[in-house]
Each structure stands twice: as C-alpha cells, then as structure tokens.
Design a protein around this motif. Sequence first.
Motif, PDB file in Angstrom:
ATOM      1  N   SER A  70     -11.974   2.032   4.558  1.00  0.00           N
ATOM      2  CA  SER A  70     -12.495   3.401   4.585  1.00  0.00           C
ATOM      3  C   SER A  70     -12.768   3.879   3.165  1.00  0.00           C
ATOM      4  O   SER A  70     -12.339   3.262   2.196  1.00  0.00           O
ATOM      5  N   ARG A  71     -13.508   4.985   3.064  1.00  0.00           N
ATOM      6  CA  ARG A  71     -13.804   5.606   1.773  1.00  0.00           C
ATOM      7  C   ARG A  71     -13.514   7.088   1.892  1.00  0.00           C
ATOM      8  O   ARG A  71     -13.638   7.673   2.964  1.00  0.00           O
ATOM      9  N   ASP A  72     -13.159   7.714   0.780  1.00  0.00           N
ATOM     10  CA  ASP A  72     -12.963   9.163   0.818  1.00  0.00           C
ATOM     11  C   ASP A  72     -14.334   9.839   0.805  1.00  0.00           C
ATOM     12  O   ASP A  72     -15.368   9.199   0.604  1.00  0.00           O
ATOM     13  N   LYS A  73     -14.348  11.159   1.027  1.00  0.00           N
ATOM     14  CA  LYS A  73     -15.608  11.884   1.166  1.00  0.00           C
ATOM     15  C   LYS A  73     -16.458  11.830  -0.092  1.00  0.00           C
ATOM     16  O   LYS A  73     -17.683  11.855  -0.033  1.00  0.00           O
ATOM     17  N   THR A  74     -15.814  11.770  -1.232  1.00  0.00           N
ATOM     18  CA  THR A  74     -16.567  11.718  -2.488  1.00  0.00           C
ATOM     19  C   THR A  74     -17.065  10.310  -2.792  1.00  0.00           C
ATOM     20  O   THR A  74     -17.818  10.110  -3.741  1.00  0.00           O
ATOM     21  N   LYS A  75     -16.611   9.342  -1.990  1.00  0.00           N
ATOM     22  CA  LYS A  75     -16.979   7.936  -2.153  1.00  0.00           C
ATOM     23  C   LYS A  75     -16.550   7.373  -3.502  1.00  0.00           C
ATOM     24  O   LYS A  75     -17.143   6.418  -4.007  1.00  0.00           O
ATOM     25  N   THR A  76     -15.514   7.984  -4.093  1.00  0.00           N
ATOM     26  CA  THR A  76     -15.002   7.460  -5.357  1.00  0.00           C
ATOM     27  C   THR A  76     -13.765   6.605  -5.157  1.00  0.00           C
ATOM     28  O   THR A  76     -13.302   5.965  -6.100  1.00  0.00           O
ATOM     29  N   THR A  77     -13.220   6.612  -3.943  1.00  0.00           N
ATOM     30  CA  THR A  77     -12.035   5.803  -3.662  1.00  0.00           C
ATOM     31  C   THR A  77     -12.238   5.017  -2.372  1.00  0.00           C
ATOM     32  O   THR A  77     -12.625   5.573  -1.348  1.00  0.00           O
ATOM     33  N   LEU A  78     -11.974   3.740  -2.460  1.00  0.00           N
ATOM     34  CA  LEU A  78     -12.060   2.845  -1.316  1.00  0.00           C
ATOM     35  C   LEU A  78     -10.643   2.474  -0.906  1.00  0.00           C
ATOM     36  O   LEU A  78      -9.774   2.291  -1.774  1.00  0.00           O
ATOM     37  N   TYR A  79     -10.414   2.355   0.401  1.00  0.00           N
ATOM     38  CA  TYR A  79      -9.095   2.015   0.901  1.00  0.00           C
ATOM     39  C   TYR A  79      -9.152   0.781   1.808  1.00  0.00           C
ATOM     40  O   TYR A  79     -10.180   0.481   2.414  1.00  0.00           O
ATOM     41  N   LEU A  80      -8.022   0.116   1.898  1.00  0.00           N
ATOM     42  CA  LEU A  80      -7.840  -0.938   2.888  1.00  0.00           C
ATOM     43  C   LEU A  80      -6.438  -0.776   3.466  1.00  0.00           C
ATOM     44  O   LEU A  80      -5.449  -1.047   2.788  1.00  0.00           O
ATOM     45  N   GLN A  81      -6.374  -0.273   4.688  1.00  0.00           N
ATOM     46  CA  GLN A  81      -5.099  -0.159   5.380  1.00  0.00           C
ATOM     47  C   GLN A  81      -4.825  -1.473   6.070  1.00  0.00           C
ATOM     48  O   GLN A  81      -5.629  -1.921   6.895  1.00  0.00           O
ATOM     49  N   MET A  82      -3.700  -2.094   5.735  1.00  0.00           N
ATOM     50  CA  MET A  82      -3.358  -3.399   6.287  1.00  0.00           C
ATOM     51  C   MET A  82      -2.060  -3.288   7.089  1.00  0.00           C
ATOM     52  O   MET A  82      -1.020  -2.924   6.536  1.00  0.00           O
ATOM     53  N   ASN A  83      -2.149  -3.563   8.367  1.00  0.00           N
ATOM     54  CA  ASN A  83      -0.991  -3.518   9.255  1.00  0.00           C
ATOM     55  C   ASN A  83      -0.695  -4.912   9.802  1.00  0.00           C
ATOM     56  O   ASN A  83      -1.544  -5.799   9.731  1.00  0.00           O
ATOM     57  N   SER A  84       0.479  -5.078  10.346  1.00  0.00           N
ATOM     58  CA  SER A  84       0.881  -6.366  10.947  1.00  0.00           C
ATOM     59  C   SER A  84       0.599  -7.522   9.995  1.00  0.00           C
ATOM     60  O   SER A  84       0.021  -8.543  10.379  1.00  0.00           O
ATOM     61  N   LEU A  85       1.014  -7.371   8.774  1.00  0.00           N
ATOM     62  CA  LEU A  85       0.737  -8.391   7.761  1.00  0.00           C
ATOM     63  C   LEU A  85       1.451  -9.700   8.083  1.00  0.00           C
ATOM     64  O   LEU A  85       2.566  -9.706   8.625  1.00  0.00           O
ATOM     65  N   GLU A  86       0.786 -10.775   7.728  1.00  0.00           N
ATOM     66  CA  GLU A  86       1.278 -12.125   7.973  1.00  0.00           C
ATOM     67  C   GLU A  86       1.385 -12.861   6.643  1.00  0.00           C
ATOM     68  O   GLU A  86       0.673 -12.523   5.687  1.00  0.00           O
ATOM     69  N   PRO A  87       2.258 -13.861   6.559  1.00  0.00           N
ATOM     70  CA  PRO A  87       2.354 -14.620   5.295  1.00  0.00           C
ATOM     71  C   PRO A  87       1.010 -15.170   4.843  1.00  0.00           C
ATOM     72  O   PRO A  87       0.767 -15.295   3.635  1.00  0.00           O
ATOM     73  N   GLU A  88       0.121 -15.472   5.794  1.00  0.00           N
ATOM     74  CA  GLU A  88      -1.207 -15.994   5.455  1.00  0.00           C
ATOM     75  C   GLU A  88      -2.070 -14.960   4.744  1.00  0.00           C
ATOM     76  O   GLU A  88      -3.128 -15.289   4.204  1.00  0.00           O
ATOM     77  N   ASP A  89      -1.661 -13.704   4.763  1.00  0.00           N
ATOM     78  CA  ASP A  89      -2.408 -12.650   4.062  1.00  0.00           C
ATOM     79  C   ASP A  89      -2.054 -12.582   2.578  1.00  0.00           C
ATOM     80  O   ASP A  89      -2.656 -11.803   1.831  1.00  0.00           O
ATOM     81  N   THR A  90      -1.100 -13.371   2.150  1.00  0.00           N
ATOM     82  CA  THR A  90      -0.721 -13.392   0.740  1.00  0.00           C
ATOM     83  C   THR A  90      -1.885 -13.849  -0.118  1.00  0.00           C
ATOM     84  O   THR A  90      -2.463 -14.918   0.109  1.00  0.00           O
ATOM     85  N   ALA A  91      -2.269 -13.012  -1.071  1.00  0.00           N
ATOM     86  CA  ALA A  91      -3.423 -13.308  -1.924  1.00  0.00           C
ATOM     87  C   ALA A  91      -3.593 -12.199  -2.949  1.00  0.00           C
ATOM     88  O   ALA A  91      -2.945 -11.149  -2.864  1.00  0.00           O
ATOM     89  N   MET A  92      -4.467 -12.454  -3.909  1.00  0.00           N
ATOM     90  CA  MET A  92      -4.931 -11.402  -4.804  1.00  0.00           C
ATOM     91  C   MET A  92      -6.095 -10.721  -4.090  1.00  0.00           C
ATOM     92  O   MET A  92      -7.022 -11.386  -3.639  1.00  0.00           O
ATOM     93  N   TYR A  93      -6.035  -9.408  -3.982  1.00  0.00           N
ATOM     94  CA  TYR A  93      -7.070  -8.645  -3.305  1.00  0.00           C
ATOM     95  C   TYR A  93      -7.950  -7.938  -4.332  1.00  0.00           C
ATOM     96  O   TYR A  93      -7.443  -7.254  -5.225  1.00  0.00           O
ATOM     97  N   TYR A  94      -9.253  -8.086  -4.164  1.00  0.00           N
ATOM     98  CA  TYR A  94     -10.222  -7.525  -5.097  1.00  0.00           C
ATOM     99  C   TYR A  94     -11.127  -6.516  -4.396  1.00  0.00           C
ATOM    100  O   TYR A  94     -11.553  -6.724  -3.253  1.00  0.00           O
ATOM    101  N   CYS A  95     -11.426  -5.479  -5.106  1.00  0.00           N
ATOM    102  CA  CYS A  95     -12.408  -4.488  -4.679  1.00  0.00           C
ATOM    103  C   CYS A  95     -13.737  -4.832  -5.354  1.00  0.00           C
ATOM    104  O   CYS A  95     -13.746  -5.278  -6.510  1.00  0.00           O
ATOM    105  N   ALA A  96     -14.834  -4.624  -4.652  1.00  0.00           N
ATOM    106  CA  ALA A  96     -16.139  -4.927  -5.217  1.00  0.00           C
ATOM    107  C   ALA A  96     -17.170  -3.914  -4.744  1.00  0.00           C
ATOM    108  O   ALA A  96     -17.008  -3.306  -3.683  1.00  0.00           O
ATOM    109  N   ALA A  97     -18.214  -3.758  -5.538  1.00  0.00           N
ATOM    110  CA  ALA A  97     -19.277  -2.817  -5.206  1.00  0.00           C
ATOM    111  C   ALA A  97     -20.639  -3.495  -5.347  1.00  0.00           C
ATOM    112  O   ALA A  97     -20.848  -4.317  -6.244  1.00  0.00           O
TER     113      ALA A  97
END
Length: 122
Positions: A70-97
């Motif tokens: 999701s993004r906030d209304k001003t579109k200056t902040t991007l979010y990633l809500q992650m639920n039910s995390l699994e060990p396979e989700d272990t990683a470096m997470y990058y934001c990109a535009a």
Amino acid sequence: DVQLVESGGGSVQAGGSLRLSCAASGYIASTYCMGWFRQAPGKEREGVASIESNGRTAYAYFVKGRFTISRDKTKTTLYLQMNSLEPEDTAMYYCAASQTFCSGVSPRGFGSWGQGTQVTVS
C-alpha cells in the motif's frame, strides 16, 4: 531522480508479522509504479509486490495472500504488511520505484532502489 529509504525489518518467529516502510523523496511526481523485492543469500532478487499510481497491485505467487502492499495518500511512503511469515521469507527486502512502467512483479522498469532492510524469520 527518486531516493528511497526502507525501514521496519527485523527478526520474528514463524507465524509473526512485520510492516516494512519505504520513504520516498526527490522527483516523486514522476513515479509511475513502486514495488518491493527481496533477495536471500545465494539466490537471485525476486519481485514480491508492486503498486501502480492508479492503485492497481500485483503479487508474487508465494505471497499467497499473506502480504499487502500500500501507499499513503501523499504517495511518499510505501508499505508492505507481512503476515504469517515463514522462514522462507528470510531475505533482504528492497523498495524500488519506476518512472516508466510496471510489469507485475518483474524488476524491469525499476530504476531507483533503496539500500534494503533485513527480514529474518526463525
């Protein structure tokens, strides 16, 4: 150009949740699409989710309804809500535009990248 700074990573037990944030600055008005990518040790970078300026979203198959971009209304902040995390989700997470186009969760078109935030699931 767009500058991106991620935050919100950390260590969590399997089944837990994390919310990643990405603060964008610079020529934000030119941003057409933003996305989250991840890279685990020894693996290639892979797309996780993307969101276009019109709000359309795309997710990788492995998300399985667990993550929400999701993004906030001003579109200056991007979010990633992650639920039910699994060990396979272990990683470096990058934001990109992207200032040109999006193609699902493909990295094509993404020219601006953050430094990443580490997510570790045990």
